[in-house]
Design a protein around this motif. Sequence first.
Motif, PDB file in Angstrom:
ATOM      1  N   ILE A   1       0.877  -1.169   0.000  1.00 49.79           N
ATOM      2  CA  ILE A   1       0.000   0.000   0.000  1.00 49.79           C
ATOM      3  C   ILE A   1       0.913   1.217   0.000  1.00 49.79           C
ATOM      4  O   ILE A   1       1.887   1.269   0.758  1.00 49.79           O
ATOM      5  CB  ILE A   1      -0.900   0.034   1.250  1.00 49.79           C
ATOM      6  N   THR A   2       0.608   2.206  -0.839  1.00 50.82           N
ATOM      7  CA  THR A   2       1.422   3.411  -0.875  1.00 50.82           C
ATOM      8  C   THR A   2       0.544   4.651  -0.912  1.00 50.82           C
ATOM      9  O   THR A   2      -0.598   4.604  -1.354  1.00 50.82           O
ATOM     10  CB  THR A   2       2.387   3.398  -2.083  1.00 50.82           C
ATOM     11  N   SER A   3       1.092   5.736  -0.413  1.00 53.95           N
ATOM     12  CA  SER A   3       0.413   7.031  -0.455  1.00 53.95           C
ATOM     13  C   SER A   3       1.478   8.117  -0.512  1.00 53.95           C
ATOM     14  O   SER A   3       2.654   7.861  -0.274  1.00 53.95           O
ATOM     15  CB  SER A   3      -0.486   7.214   0.771  1.00 53.95           C
ATOM     16  N   ALA A   4       1.058   9.331  -0.837  1.00 51.95           N
ATOM     17  CA  ALA A   4       1.995  10.454  -0.888  1.00 51.95           C
ATOM     18  C   ALA A   4       1.321  11.704  -0.333  1.00 51.95           C
ATOM     19  O   ALA A   4       0.973  12.622  -1.068  1.00 51.95           O
ATOM     20  CB  ALA A   4       2.485  10.686  -2.317  1.00 51.95           C
ATOM     21  N   PRO A   5       1.128  11.738   0.986  1.00 51.26           N
ATOM     22  CA  PRO A   5       0.455  12.893   1.587  1.00 51.26           C
ATOM     23  C   PRO A   5       1.350  14.141   1.574  1.00 51.26           C
ATOM     24  O   PRO A   5       2.577  14.045   1.501  1.00 51.26           O
ATOM     25  CB  PRO A   5       0.192  12.429   3.020  1.00 51.26           C
ATOM     26  N   TYR A   6       0.709  15.310   1.642  1.00 48.00           N
ATOM     27  CA  TYR A   6       1.447  16.570   1.725  1.00 48.00           C
ATOM     28  C   TYR A   6       2.100  16.733   3.094  1.00 48.00           C
ATOM     29  O   TYR A   6       3.159  17.327   3.205  1.00 48.00           O
ATOM     30  CB  TYR A   6       0.512  17.752   1.462  1.00 48.00           C
ATOM     31  N   HIS A   7       1.448  16.223   4.112  1.00 49.57           N
ATOM     32  CA  HIS A   7       1.970  16.337   5.475  1.00 49.57           C
ATOM     33  C   HIS A   7       1.800  14.995   6.180  1.00 49.57           C
ATOM     34  O   HIS A   7       0.788  14.325   6.004  1.00 49.57           O
ATOM     35  CB  HIS A   7       1.217  17.409   6.270  1.00 49.57           C
ATOM     36  N   VAL A   8       2.787  14.623   6.976  1.00 53.17           N
ATOM     37  CA  VAL A   8       2.689  13.426   7.805  1.00 53.17           C
ATOM     38  C   VAL A   8       2.602  13.919   9.248  1.00 53.17           C
ATOM     39  O   VAL A   8       3.561  14.454   9.790  1.00 53.17           O
ATOM     40  CB  VAL A   8       3.907  12.489   7.612  1.00 53.17           C
ATOM     41  N   LEU A   9       1.432  13.762   9.819  1.00 58.93           N
ATOM     42  CA  LEU A   9       1.166  14.251  11.171  1.00 58.93           C
ATOM     43  C   LEU A   9       1.559  13.215  12.215  1.00 58.93           C
ATOM     44  O   LEU A   9       1.752  12.038  11.905  1.00 58.93           O
ATOM     45  CB  LEU A   9      -0.319  14.592  11.304  1.00 58.93           C
TER      46      LEU A   9
ATOM     47  N   LEU B   1       4.488  -6.511   8.774  1.00 63.06           N
ATOM     48  CA  LEU B   1       4.428  -5.227   8.085  1.00 63.06           C
ATOM     49  C   LEU B   1       5.720  -4.439   8.220  1.00 63.06           C
ATOM     50  O   LEU B   1       6.348  -4.407   9.280  1.00 63.06           O
ATOM     51  CB  LEU B   1       3.260  -4.397   8.623  1.00 63.06           C
ATOM     52  N   ARG B   2       6.095  -3.802   7.126  1.00 57.50           N
ATOM     53  CA  ARG B   2       7.268  -2.919   7.080  1.00 57.50           C
ATOM     54  C   ARG B   2       6.827  -1.579   6.490  1.00 57.50           C
ATOM     55  O   ARG B   2       5.863  -1.522   5.728  1.00 57.50           O
ATOM     56  CB  ARG B   2       8.383  -3.501   6.211  1.00 57.50           C
ATOM     57  N   VAL B   3       7.568  -0.514   6.797  1.00 57.06           N
ATOM     58  CA  VAL B   3       7.267   0.823   6.291  1.00 57.06           C
ATOM     59  C   VAL B   3       8.553   1.459   5.776  1.00 57.06           C
ATOM     60  O   VAL B   3       9.602   1.335   6.410  1.00 57.06           O
ATOM     61  CB  VAL B   3       6.649   1.715   7.395  1.00 57.06           C
ATOM     62  N   ALA B   4       8.455   2.128   4.636  1.00 53.13           N
ATOM     63  CA  ALA B   4       9.566   2.903   4.100  1.00 53.13           C
ATOM     64  C   ALA B   4       9.025   4.251   3.653  1.00 53.13           C
ATOM     65  O   ALA B   4       7.840   4.390   3.344  1.00 53.13           O
ATOM     66  CB  ALA B   4      10.228   2.173   2.931  1.00 53.13           C
ATOM     67  N   ARG B   5       9.908   5.236   3.618  1.00 56.00           N
ATOM     68  CA  ARG B   5       9.522   6.586   3.194  1.00 56.00           C
ATOM     69  C   ARG B   5      10.470   7.068   2.105  1.00 56.00           C
ATOM     70  O   ARG B   5      11.626   6.690   2.055  1.00 56.00           O
ATOM     71  CB  ARG B   5       9.585   7.556   4.365  1.00 56.00           C
ATOM     72  N   GLY B   6       9.955   7.948   1.281  1.00 62.58           N
ATOM     73  CA  GLY B   6      10.766   8.574   0.239  1.00 62.58           C
ATOM     74  C   GLY B   6      10.084   9.851  -0.211  1.00 62.58           C
ATOM     75  O   GLY B   6       9.022  10.233   0.295  1.00 62.58           O
ATOM     76  N   GLU B   7      10.681  10.498  -1.166  1.00 61.75           N
ATOM     77  CA  GLU B   7      10.099  11.712  -1.719  1.00 61.75           C
ATOM     78  C   GLU B   7       8.850  11.343  -2.518  1.00 61.75           C
ATOM     79  O   GLU B   7       8.854  10.379  -3.288  1.00 61.75           O
ATOM     80  CB  GLU B   7      11.108  12.404  -2.621  1.00 61.75           C
ATOM     81  N   GLY B   8       7.787  12.106  -2.339  1.00 64.57           N
ATOM     82  CA  GLY B   8       6.552  11.848  -3.082  1.00 64.57           C
ATOM     83  C   GLY B   8       6.772  11.996  -4.570  1.00 64.57           C
ATOM     84  O   GLY B   8       7.533  12.849  -5.015  1.00 64.57           O
ATOM     85  N   TRP B   9       6.121  11.169  -5.368  1.00 65.77           N
ATOM     86  CA  TRP B   9       6.378  11.127  -6.800  1.00 65.77           C
ATOM     87  C   TRP B   9       5.781  12.298  -7.562  1.00 65.77           C
ATOM     88  O   TRP B   9       6.136  12.535  -8.693  1.00 65.77           O
ATOM     89  CB  TRP B   9       5.874   9.806  -7.393  1.00 65.77           C
ATOM     90  N   TYR B  10       4.877  13.082  -6.943  1.00 69.43           N
ATOM     91  CA  TYR B  10       4.343  14.221  -7.683  1.00 69.43           C
ATOM     92  C   TYR B  10       4.773  15.549  -7.101  1.00 69.43           C
ATOM     93  O   TYR B  10       4.199  16.586  -7.404  1.00 69.43           O
ATOM     94  CB  TYR B  10       2.824  14.129  -7.863  1.00 69.43           C
TER      95      TYR B  10
ATOM     96  N   MET C   1       3.868   0.777   2.720  1.00 75.61           N
ATOM     97  CA  MET C   1       3.732  -0.273   3.725  1.00 75.61           C
ATOM     98  C   MET C   1       3.534  -1.588   2.982  1.00 75.61           C
ATOM     99  O   MET C   1       2.753  -1.659   2.032  1.00 75.61           O
ATOM    100  CB  MET C   1       2.546  -0.010   4.651  1.00 75.61           C
ATOM    101  N   TRP C   2       4.281  -2.617   3.406  1.00 72.99           N
ATOM    102  CA  TRP C   2       4.174  -3.907   2.729  1.00 72.99           C
ATOM    103  C   TRP C   2       4.321  -5.050   3.709  1.00 72.99           C
ATOM    104  O   TRP C   2       4.791  -4.874   4.823  1.00 72.99           O
ATOM    105  CB  TRP C   2       5.211  -4.033   1.612  1.00 72.99           C
ATOM    106  N   ARG C   3       3.919  -6.214   3.241  1.00 71.98           N
ATOM    107  CA  ARG C   3       4.060  -7.445   4.019  1.00 71.98           C
ATOM    108  C   ARG C   3       5.375  -8.112   3.650  1.00 71.98           C
ATOM    109  O   ARG C   3       5.573  -8.542   2.516  1.00 71.98           O
ATOM    110  CB  ARG C   3       2.888  -8.377   3.744  1.00 71.98           C
TER     111      ARG C   3
ATOM    112  N   ASP D   1      11.257  -0.529  -2.203  1.00 73.74           N
ATOM    113  CA  ASP D   1      11.841   0.814  -2.181  1.00 73.74           C
ATOM    114  C   ASP D   1      10.807   1.816  -2.641  1.00 73.74           C
ATOM    115  O   ASP D   1      10.057   1.553  -3.584  1.00 73.74           O
ATOM    116  CB  ASP D   1      13.050   0.877  -3.116  1.00 73.74           C
ATOM    117  N   PRO D   2      10.783   2.991  -2.001  1.00 76.38           N
ATOM    118  CA  PRO D   2       9.904   4.059  -2.491  1.00 76.38           C
ATOM    119  C   PRO D   2      10.304   4.446  -3.917  1.00 76.38           C
ATOM    120  O   PRO D   2      11.441   4.234  -4.336  1.00 76.38           O
ATOM    121  CB  PRO D   2      10.163   5.206  -1.521  1.00 76.38           C
TER     122      PRO D   2
END
Length: 62
Positions: free
Chosen positions: A6-14, A31-40, A49-51, A59-60
């Motif tokens: 599952i992926t998302s690219a929010p403007y802010h991470v609260l 579950l694992r989580v990774a972060r990167g620069e949003g694609w847009y 987030m992935w299993r 990788d993001p």
Amino acid sequence: MLVAVITSAPYHVLDTDEDRLSWWRQHDQRLRVARGEGWYGYGTTQIVMWRADILADVDPAG
């Protein structure tokens, strides 16, 4: 249907977003989580987030 990523690219991470990500990882050790620069752009952050039992590593978008 089997969902592995599952992926998302929010403007802010609260703080509440971080709390929710932590909750999921605490309740499902696969579950694992990774972060990167949003694609847009515009300051977005990609969150992935992935299993880990289905995909060893994700990788993001670069």
